[in-house]
Design a protein around this motif. Structure first.
Motif, PDB file in Angstrom:
ATOM      1  N   ASP A  25       6.174 -14.112  14.882  1.00 49.97           N
ATOM      2  CA  ASP A  25       6.839 -13.849  13.603  1.00 49.97           C
ATOM      3  C   ASP A  25       7.648 -12.551  13.646  1.00 49.97           C
ATOM      4  O   ASP A  25       7.749 -11.889  14.675  1.00 49.97           O
ATOM      5  CB  ASP A  25       5.810 -13.826  12.467  1.00 49.97           C
ATOM      6  CG  ASP A  25       4.719 -12.791  12.706  1.00 49.97           C
ATOM      7  OD1 ASP A  25       4.901 -11.935  13.601  1.00 49.97           O
ATOM      8  OD2 ASP A  25       3.698 -12.826  12.017  1.00 49.97           O
ATOM      9  N   MET A  26       8.187 -12.207  12.515  1.00 55.01           N
ATOM     10  CA  MET A  26       9.027 -11.033  12.339  1.00 55.01           C
ATOM     11  C   MET A  26       8.321  -9.760  12.814  1.00 55.01           C
ATOM     12  O   MET A  26       8.879  -8.965  13.562  1.00 55.01           O
ATOM     13  CB  MET A  26       9.304 -10.967  10.823  1.00 55.01           C
ATOM     14  CG  MET A  26      10.402 -10.069  10.387  1.00 55.01           C
ATOM     15  SD  MET A  26      12.015 -10.486  11.020  1.00 55.01           S
ATOM     16  CE  MET A  26      12.898  -9.218  10.142  1.00 55.01           C
ATOM     17  N   PHE A  27       7.081  -9.588  12.366  1.00 56.67           N
ATOM     18  CA  PHE A  27       6.305  -8.394  12.673  1.00 56.67           C
ATOM     19  C   PHE A  27       6.200  -8.195  14.187  1.00 56.67           C
ATOM     20  O   PHE A  27       6.439  -7.099  14.714  1.00 56.67           O
ATOM     21  CB  PHE A  27       4.913  -8.543  12.046  1.00 56.67           C
ATOM     22  CG  PHE A  27       3.986  -7.407  12.350  1.00 56.67           C
ATOM     23  CD1 PHE A  27       4.231  -6.135  11.848  1.00 56.67           C
ATOM     24  CD2 PHE A  27       2.865  -7.593  13.157  1.00 56.67           C
ATOM     25  CE1 PHE A  27       3.375  -5.086  12.117  1.00 56.67           C
ATOM     26  CE2 PHE A  27       2.002  -6.547  13.432  1.00 56.67           C
ATOM     27  CZ  PHE A  27       2.264  -5.292  12.928  1.00 56.67           C
ATOM     28  N   THR A  28       5.888  -9.275  14.898  1.00 50.97           N
ATOM     29  CA  THR A  28       5.765  -9.210  16.350  1.00 50.97           C
ATOM     30  C   THR A  28       7.107  -8.858  16.989  1.00 50.97           C
ATOM     31  O   THR A  28       7.166  -8.034  17.908  1.00 50.97           O
ATOM     32  CB  THR A  28       5.271 -10.555  16.904  1.00 50.97           C
ATOM     33  OG1 THR A  28       4.103 -10.929  16.170  1.00 50.97           O
ATOM     34  CG2 THR A  28       4.936 -10.459  18.362  1.00 50.97           C
ATOM     35  N   SER A  29       8.180  -9.466  16.484  1.00 48.68           N
ATOM     36  CA  SER A  29       9.511  -9.172  17.044  1.00 48.68           C
ATOM     37  C   SER A  29       9.841  -7.701  16.890  1.00 48.68           C
ATOM     38  O   SER A  29      10.365  -7.070  17.808  1.00 48.68           O
ATOM     39  CB  SER A  29      10.591  -9.994  16.346  1.00 48.68           C
ATOM     40  OG  SER A  29      10.198 -11.322  16.255  1.00 48.68           O
ATOM     41  N   ILE A  30       9.500  -7.149  15.726  1.00 49.10           N
ATOM     42  CA  ILE A  30       9.807  -5.735  15.485  1.00 49.10           C
ATOM     43  C   ILE A  30       8.990  -4.856  16.444  1.00 49.10           C
ATOM     44  O   ILE A  30       9.517  -3.932  17.060  1.00 49.10           O
ATOM     45  CB  ILE A  30       9.537  -5.360  14.010  1.00 49.10           C
ATOM     46  CG1 ILE A  30      10.558  -6.077  13.120  1.00 49.10           C
ATOM     47  CG2 ILE A  30       9.621  -3.852  13.808  1.00 49.10           C
ATOM     48  CD1 ILE A  30      10.280  -5.966  11.637  1.00 49.10           C
ATOM     49  N   LEU A  31       7.703  -5.180  16.592  1.00 51.28           N
ATOM     50  CA  LEU A  31       6.849  -4.430  17.508  1.00 51.28           C
ATOM     51  C   LEU A  31       7.413  -4.457  18.927  1.00 51.28           C
ATOM     52  O   LEU A  31       7.489  -3.438  19.614  1.00 51.28           O
ATOM     53  CB  LEU A  31       5.447  -5.045  17.547  1.00 51.28           C
ATOM     54  CG  LEU A  31       4.428  -4.531  16.542  1.00 51.28           C
ATOM     55  CD1 LEU A  31       3.086  -5.171  16.814  1.00 51.28           C
ATOM     56  CD2 LEU A  31       4.304  -3.014  16.660  1.00 51.28           C
ATOM     57  N   ARG A  32       7.803  -5.686  19.354  1.00 50.62           N
ATOM     58  CA  ARG A  32       8.346  -5.845  20.705  1.00 50.62           C
ATOM     59  C   ARG A  32       9.595  -5.010  20.885  1.00 50.62           C
ATOM     60  O   ARG A  32       9.749  -4.320  21.888  1.00 50.62           O
ATOM     61  CB  ARG A  32       8.700  -7.310  20.939  1.00 50.62           C
ATOM     62  CG  ARG A  32       7.667  -8.013  21.728  1.00 50.62           C
ATOM     63  CD  ARG A  32       8.213  -9.120  22.590  1.00 50.62           C
ATOM     64  NE  ARG A  32       7.035  -9.803  23.110  1.00 50.62           N
ATOM     65  CZ  ARG A  32       6.457 -10.803  22.477  1.00 50.62           C
ATOM     66  NH1 ARG A  32       6.988 -11.299  21.384  1.00 50.62           N
ATOM     67  NH2 ARG A  32       5.355 -11.333  22.962  1.00 50.62           N
ATOM     68  N   LEU A  33      10.471  -5.088  19.880  1.00 48.08           N
ATOM     69  CA  LEU A  33      11.726  -4.343  19.942  1.00 48.08           C
ATOM     70  C   LEU A  33      11.430  -2.848  20.058  1.00 48.08           C
ATOM     71  O   LEU A  33      12.047  -2.129  20.848  1.00 48.08           O
ATOM     72  CB  LEU A  33      12.558  -4.632  18.687  1.00 48.08           C
ATOM     73  CG  LEU A  33      13.950  -4.004  18.673  1.00 48.08           C
ATOM     74  CD1 LEU A  33      14.817  -4.679  19.728  1.00 48.08           C
ATOM     75  CD2 LEU A  33      14.588  -4.132  17.295  1.00 48.08           C
ATOM     76  N   ALA A  34      10.436  -2.381  19.293  1.00 43.70           N
ATOM     77  CA  ALA A  34      10.082  -0.968  19.310  1.00 43.70           C
ATOM     78  C   ALA A  34       9.656  -0.551  20.716  1.00 43.70           C
ATOM     79  O   ALA A  34      10.066   0.496  21.222  1.00 43.70           O
ATOM     80  CB  ALA A  34       8.959  -0.704  18.310  1.00 43.70           C
TER      81      ALA A  34
END
Lengths: 252, 284
Positions: free
Chosen positions: B95-104
């Motif tokens: 989901d979105m949350f995981t994508s943001i974490l990965r991007l970080a």
């Protein structure tokens, strides 16, 4: 006297909105071999995975209806899935022994369920390997990696691993499709032996195999259970035209 | 000769030349360091501390300091990095949350190391009050290496065949039992390779430690997490630019460079060798 062990009652399986199984209703008899046949994508493997709830791992999958194992609905709330899988073993299409020793592969299930005493484990490992017709070939190399065996031996190792938790039911998902004819013959022989102690449900692409080893055959087509009957009857005088077309090789 | 063949030949020559140039540069760098540095190399050089304003003696203190820094950094980075990799591979939903974490985490990998140094200075040295110390410098190095560690272990866990998980679940294993008994052991060699490569990277870093705990000179090795330490990369910087007797320390400087180079190259090629061996084993 035939006794019903698994009973499918109006089972529908959906992947998101796609309906993969439609109102599947039939009974699997205890200590018999039941073959599920049909062309690729007909739903036979999906149905098999409903019986031990392996479809739970597919987030989009949803099951409607009931499957009774020994009389109780495995899709009821509060069912212990771990106990269910211990009672319903599974053998997969591709032999998949763990990257550990032959002994540890077979002892994996009993250890999960809390068996720690060495002599009990030793005995279970031996009995399971005997039961899977592999003991004589591996008894002197139990500590060597299971992945070092031949394909056919690996598949028998997987069968030994599955029966080590003493299940009632053994699900087999095209267990010989990755094996050569010799290894296939040995597995078929073994399946005939296994039904003395276990109820076997086997998915197969190979109609001769279904005819050779099963007592009953279910023919699936595009998510429907077209016909289900005693194997000799299915292969000599099927009721449904589509069954006849399939087993005579007109399609699929 | 037609145009296509000519273009073909030109590209072949060009790519050969580029590869040759690159190889030549690596050989030149290593050769330069070996020629300048090998004369001071001896056992005494490794086991004696620097003396007489660093114009004599060896590099025992910075060598041990680097090992201490790497050890403490890994003590923090390995559990956090491997656990985060495990989270991404096994638990994170798509989901979105995981994508943001990965991007970080990906972005963190692109942050220049001097920025990590300043971050370590403000967080560990000042805010948490560790002062310039082994602990603060090692924690800064741990932050620097986390993105690499997370990505490497995530890839290692994802590479474990689904067949193993299926077999384990079908035998009635819970998710954690499956991870502990099947996924972790199967992924361990690849995870360890990732760790070794991070160690090589961490050992050679200068910028993250120069504000956070690397000492210009220390009379003995650090005996506490709160002492400053000497470290090979910073020692080289000091000898080359900031010493009092730069000309006299030149041979020692190149000797130190050679030791650091051998250390890092040794660790990395060990990791690469292990990875290629494991890949061959896996394919079998």
């Amino acid at each position: 006297m035939e006794k019903i062990l698994v009973s499918s009652r109006g089972v529908n399986l959906y992947y998101d909105s796609a309906r993969v199984l439609k109102d599947i209703t039939f009974d699997v008899m205890e200590k018999q071999v039941t073959a599920l046949i049909g062309p690729s994508g007909c739903g036979k493997s999906s149905f098999l995975r409903c019986i031990n709830r392996m479809n739970d791992f597919i987030p989009s999958a949803r099951v409607e209806g009931e499957i009774l194992v020994g009389g109780s609905n495995i899709y009821a709330g509060g069912v212990d899935v771990i106990a269910l899988r211990r009672n319903v073993g599974m053998v997969f299409q591709k032999p998949n022994p763990f990257p550990m020793s032959i002994y540890d592969n077979v002892a994996y299930g009993p250890r999960l369920h809390g068996v720690k005493q060495k002599d009990r484990l030793d005995e279970t490992v031996k009995q399971s390997l005997v039961g899977a017709a592999l003991w004589d070939e591996v008894k002197d190399k139990l500590k060597t990696p299971g992945t070092g065996l031949s394909g056919g031996q690996q598949q028998r190792l997987c069968i030994a691993r599955a029966i080590a938790t003493e299940p009632e039911i053994l699900l087999m998902d095209e267990p010989t499709s990755a094996l050569d004819p010799m290894a296939t013959a040995r597995i078929e022989e073994l399946v005939r032996e296994l039904k003395k102690r276990y109820t076997v449900v086997i998915v197969t692409h190979n109609m001769q195999q279904a005819a050779r080893i099963s007592d009953r055959t279910a023919f699936f087509l595009m998510g429907d259970l077209v016909e289900y009957d005693a194997t000799p009857k299915m292969f000599t005088s099927p009721e449904d035209k589509r069954t006849e077309d399939y087993i005579t090789g007109r399609f699929g | 000769m037609d145009g296509r063949r000519f273009a073909d030949m030109m590209m072949t020559v060009l790519s050969w030349a580029a590869a040759l140039l690159l190889t030549g540069m690596v050989v030149a760098i290593i050769g330069f360091v070996v020629v300048r540095g090998y004369s001071v190399l001896s056992l005494d050089f490794l086991i004696e501390p620097p003396r007489d304003s660093m114009t004599r003696g060896g590099i025992m203190t910075p060598l041990v300091g680097t090992l201490q820094l790497v050890g403490v950094a890994m003590f923090f980075a390995i559990p956090v990095g491997v656990a985060t990799g495990l989270y991404f591979a096994e638990y994170a939903r798509d989901d979105m949350f995981t994508s943001i974490l990965r991007l970080a985490i990906r972005s963190l990998a692109g942050v220049p190391s001097v920025v990590f140094g300043l971050f370590g200075l403000s967080l560990f040295v000042i805010l948490l009050g560790f002062g310039p110390s082994l602990l603060a410098a090692a924690l800064t190095l741990a932050c620097l290496t986390l993105p690499l560690m997370v990505t490497a272990s995530e890839q290692a866990f994802l590479a474990v065949p689904k067949d193993y998980r299926d077999a384990s679940y079908a035998l009635g294993a819970s998710k954690w039992q499956t991870i502990r008994k099947v996924v972790l052991p199967a992924a361990a060699p690849t995870v360890i390779t990732g760790i070794i490569l991070s160690v090589g990277r961490v050992a050679g870093e200068t910028a993250p430690i120069m504000f956070t705990g690397a000492a210009f000179f220390a009379p003995h090795i650090a005996r506490s997490l709160f002492s400053e330490v000497m470290a090979l990369p910073y020692h080289i910087y000091v000898l080359a630019t900031a010493g009092t007797f730069i000309e006299e320390t030149r041979p020692i400087q190149y000797g130190t460079v050679l030791v650091l180079l051998l250390l890092v190259l040794g660790i990395c090629s060990g990791g690469i060798y292990m990875r290629s061996r494991l890949r061959r084993l896996m394919r079998r």
